[in-house]
Design a protein around this motif. Sequence first.
Motif, short mmCIF file in Angstrom:
data_model
loop_
_atom_site.label_atom_id
_atom_site.label_comp_id
_atom_site.label_asym_id
_atom_site.label_seq_id
_atom_site.Cartn_x
_atom_site.Cartn_y
_atom_site.Cartn_z
N SER A 185 0.83 -1.20 0.00
CA SER A 185 0.00 0.00 0.00
C SER A 185 0.86 1.25 0.00
O SER A 185 1.85 1.35 0.73
CB SER A 185 -0.91 0.00 1.23
N ALA A 231 -0.40 3.97 1.06
CA ALA A 231 -0.90 4.75 2.18
C ALA A 231 0.13 4.88 3.30
O ALA A 231 0.05 5.80 4.12
CB ALA A 231 -2.18 4.11 2.73
N VAL A 266 -16.12 7.74 -2.30
CA VAL A 266 -15.06 6.92 -1.71
C VAL A 266 -14.58 5.86 -2.71
O VAL A 266 -13.38 5.72 -2.97
CB VAL A 266 -15.56 6.24 -0.41
N VAL A 298 -11.00 5.67 -4.91
CA VAL A 298 -10.07 4.56 -4.80
C VAL A 298 -9.34 4.38 -6.13
O VAL A 298 -8.15 4.05 -6.17
CB VAL A 298 -10.80 3.26 -4.40
N GLU A 314 -9.52 2.81 2.39
CA GLU A 314 -9.31 2.51 0.97
C GLU A 314 -9.73 1.09 0.64
O GLU A 314 -10.32 0.82 -0.42
CB GLU A 314 -7.84 2.75 0.62
N SER A 315 -9.44 0.15 1.53
CA SER A 315 -9.82 -1.24 1.30
C SER A 315 -11.34 -1.40 1.34
O SER A 315 -11.90 -2.21 0.59
CB SER A 315 -9.17 -2.15 2.34
N THR A 372 -2.90 -3.82 1.66
CA THR A 372 -4.21 -3.30 1.29
C THR A 372 -4.70 -4.07 0.07
O THR A 372 -3.97 -4.90 -0.49
CB THR A 372 -4.13 -1.79 0.97
N VAL A 418 -5.84 -2.38 -6.05
CA VAL A 418 -6.89 -1.76 -6.86
C VAL A 418 -6.80 -2.21 -8.31
O VAL A 418 -7.81 -2.44 -8.98
CB VAL A 418 -6.79 -0.22 -6.75
N SER A 453 -4.63 10.97 1.44
CA SER A 453 -5.43 9.92 0.81
C SER A 453 -6.75 10.48 0.27
O SER A 453 -7.57 11.00 1.04
CB SER A 453 -5.71 8.81 1.83
N SER A 454 -6.98 10.34 -1.01
CA SER A 454 -8.22 10.83 -1.63
C SER A 454 -9.46 10.12 -1.09
O SER A 454 -10.45 10.78 -0.74
CB SER A 454 -8.14 10.68 -3.15
N PRO A 455 -9.49 8.77 -1.01
CA PRO A 455 -10.69 8.12 -0.47
C PRO A 455 -11.00 8.52 0.97
O PRO A 455 -12.17 8.62 1.35
CB PRO A 455 -10.36 6.63 -0.57
N THR A 456 -9.95 8.76 1.78
CA THR A 456 -10.17 9.14 3.18
C THR A 456 -10.80 10.52 3.28
O THR A 456 -11.76 10.73 4.04
CB THR A 456 -8.85 9.10 3.95
#
Length: 524
Positions: free
Chosen positions: A98, A100, A166, A170, A295-296, A341, A344, A465-468
């Motif tokens: 990951s 992250a 979200v 990802v 993210e997961s 993670t 993707v 982190s974009s998804p966070t």
Amino acid sequence: MEPLKPEEISHPPMEQLQGFEYCIDSNPSWGEAIAMGFQHYILSLGTAVMIPTMLVPLMGGTDDDKVRVFQTLLFVGGINTLIQTLFGTRLPTVMGGSYAYIVPIMSIIHDPSLSRIGDPHQRFLQTLRAIQGAMIVSSSVQIVLGFSQLWGLCSRFFSPLGMVPVIALVGFGLFDRAFSVVGNCVEIGIPMLILFIALSQYLKHIEAKHVPVLERFALIMSIVVIWAYAHLLTASGAYKHRPGKTQFNCRTDKANLISSAPWIKIPYPIQWGAPTFDAGHAFGMMAAAFVAMIESTGAYKAASRLASATPPPAHVLSRGIGWQGIGMLLDGLFGTGTGTTVSVENVGLLGSTRVGSRRVIQISAGFMIFFSILGKFGALFASIPFPIFAAVYCILFGIVASVGLSFLQFTNMNSMRNLFITGVALFLGLSVPQYFRQYMANSTHGPAHTGAGWFNDFINTVFFSSPTVALIVAVFLDNTLECKDTARDRGMPWWDRFRTFKGDSRNEEFYTLPFNLNRFFPPS
């Protein structure tokens, strides 16, 4: 001409994607499954090589150290993939390294107590042991939130509307890992991008023995052709007088993996020495564990749709996060150099091949373990130039992002409230992390730069982190902005059936544990 009926103008919402020949619990023939498992293994090599290549030299490690970290990351990734597909969410997801964790890892690398060590090899070992210790401690975040069902309880605040940004980010949030890397060697990256699209989309109806071979094996075919082309350019001397960066990205003989890899090497726990523990390092790594969990979560929901399964219930989602924490504990014990993670790109490959079989992913895990032990053979495949992988990422990340957008069909997008939440969450999810990236690139540290290193790592990691960022914005707005009277607009009537294991009869088919283990761990 008669006016069109409403049902002829729009498409009704569909819970499961259509056109998948093999879903989560149906399997192709063994020969086809093995070939597709190998294809997923090849795709997993991109991140498995990129992360050690980026981090190990900064720690003071040599090419030999880089190869050992790569082998360890691949070996533990195979184990974690088997664990996740058997006992976790049971979704067809490859578990890998990951990004992250990069921010807290870089903080550990630049820690004065480690960076001042004179001997590069000792600095590498001490730094990796510090990373191991931080990962072992921070794995408790996912283990506790997962197995206690706390993450499942939190997921009850998620709606289809809240999950759209979200899941979409990802994929979209990884844009800097795609075409920017292709641009480092356009002469092989662009042909790879074009060839993969041509085989997987325009020529996908070509069949052999009733199998759409070009669609199903477009990835491996494209890689073989472009890899051979790249080797031809290398052998002909096309890059002989080019800058070092170009040679590194374009040549097929610059990775130094094959010559450095041992013939046989089995990674084992504490192979780098006893982990060391520091509270500041651990706190920063906990933020990364939290980010990887978010993210997961988005990737699990995307994988469920691309495997023609129902969205994972809260109980299953928590179970998967708990086992992901166990995987992170293994990362710390073995010394993989980063946390784990959901991969993707491998989730995107499910959509490209239209095969969401769990067995295929389990076979890919076998390849990951096997070739990580046979070092020379694994290093051969891992020497594929990065721009080839990045060209594929341009497609596969986009597929995952579009899956996130597909959840909009269950919401009312004629509602200004929903348009506001979706747009703001998507925009801030892209804009805020980009600000943090640019700030870090220009200043060698993040916007949070106080005297407390653990606080800096926590803030910089979360907002990197974009998804966070999307989750924070979307879930907050969705649950505070006119939420009482908008359940139908948010898609909750459809979503409620999948929040509990017994809410839909199909959940038992997709998510029941093997070996009759549900007797001991009954779903809630």
